[in-house]
Structure formats: C-alpha cells, structure tokens
Design a protein around this motif. Structure first.
Motif, PDB file in Angstrom:
ATOM      1  N   HIS A 141      44.825  20.859  24.920  1.00 15.28           N
ATOM      2  CA  HIS A 141      43.876  20.986  26.355  1.00 15.28           C
ATOM      3  C   HIS A 141      44.563  21.562  27.568  1.00 15.28           C
ATOM      4  O   HIS A 141      43.946  21.988  28.360  1.00 15.28           O
ATOM      5  CB  HIS A 141      44.619  19.485  26.918  1.00 15.28           C
ATOM      6  CG  HIS A 141      44.060  17.970  26.337  1.00 15.28           C
ATOM      7  ND1 HIS A 141      42.547  17.481  26.522  1.00 15.28           N
ATOM      8  CD2 HIS A 141      44.639  17.510  24.889  1.00 15.28           C
ATOM      9  CE1 HIS A 141      41.859  17.244  25.762  1.00 15.28           C
ATOM     10  NE2 HIS A 141      43.007  16.704  24.777  1.00 15.28           N
ATOM     11  N   HIS A 144      42.222  24.294  27.123  1.00 15.31           N
ATOM     12  CA  HIS A 144      40.761  24.201  27.336  1.00 15.31           C
ATOM     13  C   HIS A 144      40.523  23.744  29.238  1.00 15.31           C
ATOM     14  O   HIS A 144      39.480  23.153  29.756  1.00 15.31           O
ATOM     15  CB  HIS A 144      40.104  23.081  27.055  1.00 15.31           C
ATOM     16  CG  HIS A 144      40.037  23.986  25.698  1.00 15.31           C
ATOM     17  ND1 HIS A 144      40.351  23.868  24.793  1.00 15.31           N
ATOM     18  CD2 HIS A 144      38.904  24.090  24.957  1.00 15.31           C
ATOM     19  CE1 HIS A 144      39.778  24.262  23.240  1.00 15.31           C
ATOM     20  NE2 HIS A 144      38.425  24.623  23.971  1.00 15.31           N
ATOM     21  N   THR A 146      41.495  21.661  30.637  1.00 15.08           N
ATOM     22  CA  THR A 146      41.494  18.950  30.816  1.00 15.08           C
ATOM     23  C   THR A 146      42.378  18.456  31.249  1.00 15.08           C
ATOM     24  O   THR A 146      44.199  18.991  31.126  1.00 15.08           O
ATOM     25  CB  THR A 146      40.627  18.877  29.784  1.00 15.08           C
ATOM     26  OG1 THR A 146      42.213  19.042  28.413  1.00 15.08           O
ATOM     27  CG2 THR A 146      39.286  19.987  29.134  1.00 15.08           C
ATOM     28  N   ASN A 147      42.719  17.441  31.858  1.00 18.26           N
ATOM     29  CA  ASN A 147      44.166  16.355  32.182  1.00 18.26           C
ATOM     30  C   ASN A 147      44.602  16.117  30.793  1.00 18.26           C
ATOM     31  O   ASN A 147      43.065  15.831  29.792  1.00 18.26           O
ATOM     32  CB  ASN A 147      42.754  15.808  32.954  1.00 18.26           C
ATOM     33  CG  ASN A 147      43.766  16.095  34.600  1.00 18.26           C
ATOM     34  OD1 ASN A 147      44.016  17.349  34.370  1.00 18.26           O
ATOM     35  ND2 ASN A 147      42.711  15.854  35.161  1.00 18.26           N
ATOM     36  N   GLU A 155      37.302  10.575  27.620  1.00 18.33           N
ATOM     37  CA  GLU A 155      36.678  12.434  27.774  1.00 18.33           C
ATOM     38  C   GLU A 155      37.049  12.819  26.539  1.00 18.33           C
ATOM     39  O   GLU A 155      36.388  13.714  26.533  1.00 18.33           O
ATOM     40  CB  GLU A 155      36.248  11.791  29.594  1.00 18.33           C
ATOM     41  CG  GLU A 155      35.710  13.591  29.627  1.00 18.33           C
ATOM     42  CD  GLU A 155      35.616  13.591  30.494  1.00 18.33           C
ATOM     43  OE1 GLU A 155      35.909  15.098  31.060  1.00 18.33           O
ATOM     44  OE2 GLU A 155      35.618  12.235  31.373  1.00 18.33           O
ATOM     45  N   ALA A 156      38.696  12.728  26.717  1.00 17.71           N
ATOM     46  CA  ALA A 156      39.582  14.103  26.306  1.00 17.71           C
ATOM     47  C   ALA A 156      39.294  13.963  24.951  1.00 17.71           C
ATOM     48  O   ALA A 156      39.411  14.713  23.766  1.00 17.71           O
ATOM     49  CB  ALA A 156      41.066  13.830  26.695  1.00 17.71           C
TER      50      ALA A 156
END
Length: 176
Positions: A141, A144, A146-147, A155-156
């Motif tokens: 993460h 990328h 992302t949170n 979503e993750a």
C-alpha cells in the motif's frame, strides 16, 4: 423458459436423511411447502415433536414458506426423445434436529458459512505469519499510494486481490 411453462411431476419421493437413523421417505407433490413437510416429519416420530427442524438441500437451508419446486425439486427435465417419461429421481434432503428453538428463524441462513480469504490474507494458507502478511500489506500500500489501515477496506482488498492474481503472468519488462 417461464416458470409457468416448466413442468413438474405429480409426486416425488423425498428422502429425509438423518445422521442417526434410517431415511424417512415421503411421497409429496412439488407444490408442497417446506413447512408442511416439517409437520409430516414431526408426525412420523414422537421423539421429535418438540425439536427445531432444519431441512438442507444442496448446501442450502430450506425456508418454510417456499415450495419444493422453488428449489427445482420435481422438475421434469425436457427431452427431445419420444420415449416414455422417466419416473422422477428421488430427492434427498438432510434433516438437522436441535433442542434450541429460535424466536424467529434466520431467513438469511442460505449464505455461505465461511468466506474465503481475500487479498494478502490468502497467504495464510501458504504458511505466512500474521507479521509477514502485515509487512507485505504495508509495503504494497505504501508503494501504490493507497490508504491502509489495520483492517483493509473492500477496495484495498480488491487491489491486493488483483495484484496477487496478476503477479507472475508477465515478466518485469512487460513481456509474457
């Protein structure tokens, strides 16, 4: 084909399977409700009159207000053959009895009982530790952008799932 166009046998042999006794065979029409079948089961033995009955077919708990035909039982399989109609195949249901009687039966009990792991949680099946998975997830993460929280969002997990499914299919230079 509409449900009105589908044909059903007049009666079918319903084999009620138990874990500790011989099958109970009921000859019933496909329009019979699950609730009325449970009543016939209760009438078959004094030892189960006060028990909670669940009927299971193809891994699904059958709901009282549905008919057998709602689950596809007793349907005549269309054939181009001009031969005589074959007799219906017997239908098997498993009967589960319990002393616990819920106040309101759970009608959402047809969902799978176990949900398969997704994303990096799939790595547990390969012997990775929780710490290994946490480190891989954090690094993924971070790279990328992302949170990431301790419990990843859907979503993750979908991003992790896509990465796991596609990794190894292409070489680093993009060729296959």
């Amino acid at each position: 084909m509409d449900e009105e166009d589908e044909e059903y046998y007049e009666n079918i042999d319903l084999h009620v399977r138990w874990s500790d006794r011989q099958d109970l065979v009921l000859m019933v029409p496909p329009t019979e409700t699950i609730g009325s079948i449970k009543e016939k089961i209760r009438q078959s033995s004094d030892s189960i009159t006060n028990k909670y009955i669940r009927l299971i077919h193809n891994g699904r708990v059958l709901e009282d207000n549905f008919q057998l035909k709602d689950y596809g039982m007793g349907k005549i399989i269309a054939s181009d053959s001009k031969a005589l109609l074959e007799p219906p195949s017997p239908v098997y249901v498993h009967c589960s009895l319990s002393n616990y009687i819920p106040k309101t039966p759970n009608l959402q009990n047809n969902q799978p009982q176990l949900t398969p792991p997704t994303g990096f949680d799939r790595l547990r099946e390969s012997g990775f530790t929780e710490e290994d998975i946490r480190n891989i997830r954090t690094q993924f993460h971070r790279l990328h952008g992302t949170n990431f929280e301790e419990n990843p969002s859907d979503e993750a997990r979908n991003l992790e799932e896509q990465w796991m499914d596609n990794t190894g299919e292409t070489l680093p230079d993009g060729s296959k």
